[in-house]
Design a protein around this motif. Structure first.
Motif, PDB file in Angstrom:
ATOM      1  N   GLU A   1       0.816  -1.216   0.000  1.00 16.30           N
ATOM      2  CA  GLU A   1       0.000   0.000   0.000  1.00 16.30           C
ATOM      3  C   GLU A   1       0.848   1.264   0.000  1.00 16.30           C
ATOM      4  O   GLU A   1       0.463   2.283  -0.580  1.00 16.30           O
ATOM      5  CB  GLU A   1      -0.967  -0.015   1.180  1.00 16.30           C
ATOM      6  N   SER A   2       2.029   1.223   0.620  1.00 25.98           N
ATOM      7  CA  SER A   2       2.897   2.406   0.602  1.00 25.98           C
ATOM      8  C   SER A   2       3.468   2.653  -0.797  1.00 25.98           C
ATOM      9  O   SER A   2       3.781   3.776  -1.155  1.00 25.98           O
ATOM     10  CB  SER A   2       4.020   2.277   1.626  1.00 25.98           C
ATOM     11  N   LYS A   3       3.554   1.597  -1.592  1.00 23.94           N
ATOM     12  CA  LYS A   3       4.032   1.749  -2.968  1.00 23.94           C
ATOM     13  C   LYS A   3       2.908   2.177  -3.914  1.00 23.94           C
ATOM     14  O   LYS A   3       3.075   3.072  -4.740  1.00 23.94           O
ATOM     15  CB  LYS A   3       4.637   0.439  -3.463  1.00 23.94           C
ATOM     16  N   TRP A   4       1.742   1.530  -3.801  1.00 22.61           N
ATOM     17  CA  TRP A   4       0.649   1.739  -4.757  1.00 22.61           C
ATOM     18  C   TRP A   4      -0.337   2.831  -4.325  1.00 22.61           C
ATOM     19  O   TRP A   4      -1.162   3.253  -5.121  1.00 22.61           O
ATOM     20  CB  TRP A   4      -0.080   0.426  -5.013  1.00 22.61           C
ATOM     21  N   HIS A   5      -0.286   3.254  -3.065  1.00 23.82           N
ATOM     22  CA  HIS A   5      -1.138   4.331  -2.539  1.00 23.82           C
ATOM     23  C   HIS A   5      -2.629   4.051  -2.715  1.00 23.82           C
ATOM     24  O   HIS A   5      -3.400   4.944  -3.083  1.00 23.82           O
ATOM     25  CB  HIS A   5      -0.782   5.682  -3.180  1.00 23.82           C
TER      26      HIS A   5
ATOM     27  N   ILE B   1       2.911 -10.235  -4.273  1.00 25.50           N
ATOM     28  CA  ILE B   1       3.627 -11.486  -3.991  1.00 25.50           C
ATOM     29  C   ILE B   1       5.079 -11.181  -3.624  1.00 25.50           C
ATOM     30  O   ILE B   1       5.640 -11.779  -2.710  1.00 25.50           O
ATOM     31  CB  ILE B   1       3.523 -12.455  -5.182  1.00 25.50           C
ATOM     32  N   LYS B   2       5.673 -10.228  -4.295  1.00 26.60           N
ATOM     33  CA  LYS B   2       7.039  -9.820  -3.941  1.00 26.60           C
ATOM     34  C   LYS B   2       7.080  -9.241  -2.526  1.00 26.60           C
ATOM     35  O   LYS B   2       8.024  -9.501  -1.774  1.00 26.60           O
ATOM     36  CB  LYS B   2       7.569  -8.794  -4.945  1.00 26.60           C
ATOM     37  N   CYS B   3       6.057  -8.466  -2.156  1.00 29.04           N
ATOM     38  CA  CYS B   3       5.995  -7.901  -0.806  1.00 29.04           C
ATOM     39  C   CYS B   3       5.808  -8.993   0.251  1.00 29.04           C
ATOM     40  O   CYS B   3       6.240  -8.832   1.394  1.00 29.04           O
ATOM     41  CB  CYS B   3       4.855  -6.883  -0.706  1.00 29.04           C
ATOM     42  N   MET B   4       5.182 -10.092  -0.117  1.00 28.24           N
ATOM     43  CA  MET B   4       4.956 -11.210   0.792  1.00 28.24           C
ATOM     44  C   MET B   4       6.188 -12.100   0.957  1.00 28.24           C
ATOM     45  O   MET B   4       6.254 -12.900   1.884  1.00 28.24           O
ATOM     46  CB  MET B   4       3.818 -12.109   0.263  1.00 28.24           C
ATOM     47  N   THR B   5       7.145 -11.977   0.088  1.00 33.37           N
ATOM     48  CA  THR B   5       8.279 -12.903   0.047  1.00 33.37           C
ATOM     49  C   THR B   5       9.230 -12.681   1.220  1.00 33.37           C
ATOM     50  O   THR B   5       9.764 -11.594   1.409  1.00 33.37           O
ATOM     51  CB  THR B   5       9.036 -12.746  -1.284  1.00 33.37           C
ATOM     52  N   LEU B   6       9.417 -13.746   1.996  1.00 37.22           N
ATOM     53  CA  LEU B   6      10.352 -13.705   3.134  1.00 37.22           C
ATOM     54  C   LEU B   6      11.752 -14.141   2.725  1.00 37.22           C
ATOM     55  O   LEU B   6      12.734 -13.746   3.347  1.00 37.22           O
ATOM     56  CB  LEU B   6       9.845 -14.629   4.254  1.00 37.22           C
ATOM     57  N   THR B   7      11.849 -14.958   1.701  1.00 39.45           N
ATOM     58  CA  THR B   7      13.131 -15.466   1.216  1.00 39.45           C
ATOM     59  C   THR B   7      13.932 -14.317   0.601  1.00 39.45           C
ATOM     60  O   THR B   7      13.396 -13.526  -0.170  1.00 39.45           O
ATOM     61  CB  THR B   7      12.898 -16.576   0.173  1.00 39.45           C
TER      62      THR B   7
END
Length: 116
Positions: free
Chosen positions: A41-45, A63-69
């Motif tokens: 949300e901070s990226k896409w507003h 999905i990239k924001c969710m990635t822990l690896t």
């Protein structure tokens, strides 16, 4: 948390060595969380959990924001978009809680204890 074993590429045949070529597999961990929502949300507003559909680009970025690896190559995300998207969307859509909110405001409140 969702752990995905992403096959990068497809099975093939090496004519020189006369053997099958197996795709590389990269294991990654994804977590649908408040931190992931905040990053996206901070990226896409705009709110992620709105009723509006997201574009493919917005979904892949979440999905990239969710990635822990750490240090996941872009080709892994490309293959997620091609082959693993239904599995990831099912994980995101899973409420993962016993807590519910009542829709009908005319109902009397339930005094049952609710946990996360």
């Amino acid at each position: 948390m969702l752990q995905l074993e992403v096959a990068i590429g497809t099975e093939g045949w090496d004519e020189v060595k006369e053997e099958f070529i197996q795709p590389k597999v990269k294991t990654i961990q994804l977590e649908h969380s408040l931190v992931s929502l905040y990053k996206w949300e901070s990226k896409w507003h705009k709110p992620f959990l709105s009723r509006k559909d997201l574009t493919d680009e917005e979904t892949l970025d979440y999905i990239k924001c969710m990635t822990l690896t750490k240090d996941v190559p872009q080709e892994v995300f490309d293959w997620i978009a091609i082959k693993y998207m239904p599995q990831v969307l099912e994980y995101i859509g899973n409420p993962m809680t016993a807590t519910t909110f009542r829709e009908d405001k005319t109902q009397k409140p339930n005094r049952e204890i609710v946990t996360a």
